[in-house]
Design a protein around this motif. Structure first.
Motif, PDB file in Angstrom:
ATOM      1  N   LEU A  10       0.821  -1.209   0.000  1.00  0.00           N
ATOM      2  CA  LEU A  10       0.000   0.000   0.000  1.00  0.00           C
ATOM      3  C   LEU A  10       0.851   1.253   0.000  1.00  0.00           C
ATOM      4  CD1 LEU A  10      -2.808  -1.011   2.521  1.00  0.00           C
ATOM      5  CD2 LEU A  10      -3.086  -0.564   0.082  1.00  0.00           C
ATOM      6  N   TRP A  11       1.944   1.223   0.730  1.00  0.00           N
ATOM      7  CA  TRP A  11       2.776   2.404   0.837  1.00  0.00           C
ATOM      8  C   TRP A  11       3.672   2.609  -0.371  1.00  0.00           C
ATOM      9  CZ3 TRP A  11       3.380   6.345   4.397  1.00  0.00           C
ATOM     10  CH2 TRP A  11       2.502   6.283   5.488  1.00  0.00           C
ATOM     11  N   THR A  12       3.983   1.537  -1.100  1.00  0.00           N
ATOM     12  CA  THR A  12       4.930   1.651  -2.209  1.00  0.00           C
ATOM     13  C   THR A  12       4.257   1.559  -3.556  1.00  0.00           C
ATOM     14  OG1 THR A  12       5.357  -0.733  -2.121  1.00  0.00           O
ATOM     15  CG2 THR A  12       6.836   0.716  -0.852  1.00  0.00           C
ATOM     16  N   ALA A  13       2.911   1.431  -3.581  1.00  0.00           N
ATOM     17  CA  ALA A  13       2.211   1.357  -4.861  1.00  0.00           C
ATOM     18  C   ALA A  13       2.464   2.615  -5.673  1.00  0.00           C
ATOM     19  CB  ALA A  13       0.718   1.190  -4.624  1.00  0.00           C
ATOM     20  N   PRO A  14       2.570   2.498  -7.018  1.00  0.00           N
ATOM     21  CA  PRO A  14       2.928   3.645  -7.832  1.00  0.00           C
ATOM     22  C   PRO A  14       1.793   4.622  -8.068  1.00  0.00           C
ATOM     23  CG  PRO A  14       2.566   1.719  -9.219  1.00  0.00           C
ATOM     24  CD  PRO A  14       2.485   1.253  -7.803  1.00  0.00           C
ATOM     25  N   ASP A  23      -6.929   3.571   2.383  1.00  0.00           N
ATOM     26  CA  ASP A  23      -8.242   3.012   2.095  1.00  0.00           C
ATOM     27  C   ASP A  23      -9.243   3.561   3.105  1.00  0.00           C
ATOM     28  OD1 ASP A  23     -10.522   1.526   1.676  1.00  0.00           O
ATOM     29  OD2 ASP A  23      -9.464  -0.384   1.452  1.00  0.00           O
ATOM     30  N   ILE A  24     -10.073   4.500   2.664  1.00  0.00           N
ATOM     31  CA  ILE A  24     -10.986   5.169   3.589  1.00  0.00           C
ATOM     32  C   ILE A  24     -12.071   4.221   4.106  1.00  0.00           C
ATOM     33  CG2 ILE A  24     -12.666   6.017   1.888  1.00  0.00           C
ATOM     34  CD1 ILE A  24     -12.539   8.714   3.438  1.00  0.00           C
ATOM     35  N   SER A  25     -12.352   3.146   3.364  1.00  0.00           N
ATOM     36  CA  SER A  25     -13.341   2.176   3.836  1.00  0.00           C
ATOM     37  C   SER A  25     -12.848   1.430   5.066  1.00  0.00           C
ATOM     38  CB  SER A  25     -13.684   1.184   2.724  1.00  0.00           C
ATOM     39  OG  SER A  25     -12.591   0.324   2.446  1.00  0.00           O
ATOM     40  N   LYS A  26     -11.540   1.457   5.304  1.00  0.00           N
ATOM     41  CA  LYS A  26     -10.942   0.834   6.477  1.00  0.00           C
ATOM     42  C   LYS A  26     -10.570   1.886   7.525  1.00  0.00           C
ATOM     43  CE  LYS A  26      -9.055  -2.963   3.722  1.00  0.00           C
ATOM     44  NZ  LYS A  26      -7.825  -3.664   3.262  1.00  0.00           N
ATOM     45  N   PHE A  27     -11.109   3.092   7.371  1.00  0.00           N
ATOM     46  CA  PHE A  27     -10.861   4.201   8.283  1.00  0.00           C
ATOM     47  C   PHE A  27      -9.375   4.531   8.359  1.00  0.00           C
ATOM     48  CE2 PHE A  27     -14.759   2.079   9.719  1.00  0.00           C
ATOM     49  CZ  PHE A  27     -15.661   3.112   9.490  1.00  0.00           C
ATOM     50  N   GLU A  28      -8.730   4.500   7.204  1.00  0.00           N
ATOM     51  CA  GLU A  28      -7.350   4.945   7.108  1.00  0.00           C
ATOM     52  C   GLU A  28      -7.336   6.396   6.592  1.00  0.00           C
ATOM     53  OE1 GLU A  28      -5.539   2.259   4.348  1.00  0.00           O
ATOM     54  OE2 GLU A  28      -5.570   0.555   5.736  1.00  0.00           O
ATOM     55  N   CYS A  69      -3.137  10.167  -0.922  1.00  0.00           N
ATOM     56  CA  CYS A  69      -4.315   9.971  -1.747  1.00  0.00           C
ATOM     57  C   CYS A  69      -5.241   8.975  -1.059  1.00  0.00           C
ATOM     58  CB  CYS A  69      -3.946   9.501  -3.158  1.00  0.00           C
ATOM     59  SG  CYS A  69      -2.980   7.967  -3.223  1.00  0.00           S
ATOM     60  N   LEU A  70      -6.462   8.834  -1.604  1.00  0.00           N
ATOM     61  CA  LEU A  70      -7.467   7.979  -0.990  1.00  0.00           C
ATOM     62  C   LEU A  70      -8.016   6.967  -1.981  1.00  0.00           C
ATOM     63  CD1 LEU A  70      -9.657  10.591   0.949  1.00  0.00           C
ATOM     64  CD2 LEU A  70      -7.899   9.087   1.914  1.00  0.00           C
ATOM     65  N   THR A  71      -8.371   5.802  -1.465  1.00  0.00           N
ATOM     66  CA  THR A  71      -9.127   4.802  -2.204  1.00  0.00           C
ATOM     67  C   THR A  71     -10.254   4.327  -1.295  1.00  0.00           C
ATOM     68  OG1 THR A  71      -7.789   2.941  -1.393  1.00  0.00           O
ATOM     69  CG2 THR A  71      -7.050   4.027  -3.422  1.00  0.00           C
ATOM     70  N   GLY A  72     -11.092   3.407  -1.791  1.00  0.00           N
ATOM     71  CA  GLY A  72     -12.083   2.776  -0.927  1.00  0.00           C
ATOM     72  C   GLY A  72     -13.497   3.266  -1.099  1.00  0.00           C
ATOM     73  N   ASP A  73     -13.699   4.326  -1.893  1.00  0.00           N
ATOM     74  CA  ASP A  73     -15.047   4.812  -2.169  1.00  0.00           C
ATOM     75  C   ASP A  73     -15.086   5.191  -3.650  1.00  0.00           C
ATOM     76  OD1 ASP A  73     -17.375   6.379  -2.569  1.00  0.00           O
ATOM     77  OD2 ASP A  73     -17.445   6.871  -0.439  1.00  0.00           O
ATOM     78  N   PRO A  74     -15.669   4.344  -4.493  1.00  0.00           N
ATOM     79  CA  PRO A  74     -15.621   4.590  -5.938  1.00  0.00           C
ATOM     80  C   PRO A  74     -16.301   5.885  -6.365  1.00  0.00           C
ATOM     81  CG  PRO A  74     -17.181   2.830  -5.402  1.00  0.00           C
ATOM     82  CD  PRO A  74     -16.403   3.113  -4.161  1.00  0.00           C
ATOM     83  N   PRO A 115     -14.936  11.111   2.877  1.00  0.00           N
ATOM     84  CA  PRO A 115     -14.413  11.774   1.680  1.00  0.00           C
ATOM     85  C   PRO A 115     -15.282  12.983   1.351  1.00  0.00           C
ATOM     86  CG  PRO A 115     -15.686   9.859   1.043  1.00  0.00           C
ATOM     87  CD  PRO A 115     -15.661   9.877   2.548  1.00  0.00           C
ATOM     88  N   ALA A 116     -14.686  14.025   0.805  1.00  0.00           N
ATOM     89  CA  ALA A 116     -15.436  15.248   0.523  1.00  0.00           C
ATOM     90  C   ALA A 116     -16.576  14.977  -0.448  1.00  0.00           C
ATOM     91  CB  ALA A 116     -14.499  16.302  -0.046  1.00  0.00           C
ATOM     92  N   HIS A 117     -17.801  15.399  -0.053  1.00  0.00           N
ATOM     93  CA  HIS A 117     -18.931  15.241  -0.963  1.00  0.00           C
ATOM     94  C   HIS A 117     -20.040  16.266  -0.711  1.00  0.00           C
ATOM     95  CE1 HIS A 117     -19.965  12.679   2.517  1.00  0.00           C
ATOM     96  NE2 HIS A 117     -21.226  12.965   2.228  1.00  0.00           N
ATOM     97  N   THR A 118     -19.817  17.227   0.210  1.00  0.00           N
ATOM     98  CA  THR A 118     -20.797  18.301   0.412  1.00  0.00           C
ATOM     99  C   THR A 118     -20.047  19.627   0.488  1.00  0.00           C
ATOM    100  OG1 THR A 118     -20.794  18.504   2.841  1.00  0.00           O
ATOM    101  CG2 THR A 118     -22.081  16.682   1.871  1.00  0.00           C
TER     102      THR A 118
END
Length: 246
Positions: A10-14, A23-28, A69-74, A115-118
């Motif tokens: 996760l930390w070294t992914a390009p 991964d915000i779905s894991k509360f990271e 950056c964030l992942t986990g919410d398409p 994640p920002a949405h409002t």
């Protein structure tokens, strides 16, 4: 071992040009370290300008040393979207501590990641602060002149000309460039809000400041000598002499 390998991946992914992606779905992320600063955001109805009648919404920004950056919410996350500022929200047990550590380097423990949405979400990640600790010792105690000047420029950072003007001698705040209306008009409309870089005591009653901001047409790295005076036991700004065109 498998967990460690996954964390390393996760930390070294390009993705996002090498940024740490969470991964915000894991509360990271569970913890972050950065520079804490209090802000006044423009709320409803327009979410644009407090000086034009939008509600003032106080909050905090954590400036990170490196982009993430964030992942986990398409719907609301994109690993290609790197950012280095996170919006923080205090809880009942951390509100006073956050206020006391404004302007300091801190480490925070987070939960309630969104994640920002409002319109109330000012940065790509909004998170609630469960714990907060300072990462460095407090700065030496400032003089009354330096404290007044710092408060003046912090109000300008928020586009809050009304507060800034109260820190100026009365005869200069009634009208002209130090009036609440003019300060709010200029500093509330900047393309990039004023950022106070340094405040240093100079000659007696004078303070040297460095700051930066951007208008729609140019970026400004400015410095000035700010003169102060004492009126009825209160230290107020009596004049500002810029050292360049900013």
């Amino acid at each position: 071992m498998r967990k460690l390998l996954l964390m390393f991946a996760l930390w070294t992914a390009p993705v996002a040009a090498g940024a740490a992606c969470f991964d915000i779905s894991k509360f990271e992320p569970a913890t972050l370290t950065g520079l804490l600063s209090a802000r006044i955001f423009a709320g409803p109805p327009g979410f644009e300008d407090v000086a034009k009648g939008d509600a003032a919404e106080p909050g905090y920004i954590l400036k990170l040393p490196n982009a993430i950056c964030l992942t986990g919410d398409p719907d609301f996350t994109d690993p290609e979207d790197m950012f280095d500022e996170v919006q923080l929200v205090s809880r009942d047990n951390t509100a006073d501590r956050m206020a006391a550590l404004d302007g300091r380097k801190v480490t925070v423990e987070l939960s309630g990641h969104v994640p920002a949405h409002t319109g109330h979400h000012r940065r790509p990640l909004v998170a609630w602060v469960d714990e907060i600790v300072a990462e460095e010792p407090p700065a030496p105690e400032e003089s009354a002149a330096a404290a007044t000047v710092r408060a003046f420029y912090q109000a300008l950072t928020a586009g809050d000309g009304k507060t800034a003007s109260t820190l100026v001698v009365e005869e200069k705040r009634r009208k002209g460039p130090f009036s609440a209306k003019e300060l709010s008009r200029f500093y509330g409309a900047l393309a990039e809000p004023l950022e106070l870089v340094a405040v240093e005591d100079a000659a007696k009653g004078s303070v040297t400041v460095r700051y930066r901001y951007a208008t729609k047409s140019k970026k400004c790295n400015g410095s000035a000598t700010v003169r102060t005076t004492e009126r009825n036991g209160v230290t107020l700004i009596s004049g500002i002499v810029p050292k360049n065109e900013c």
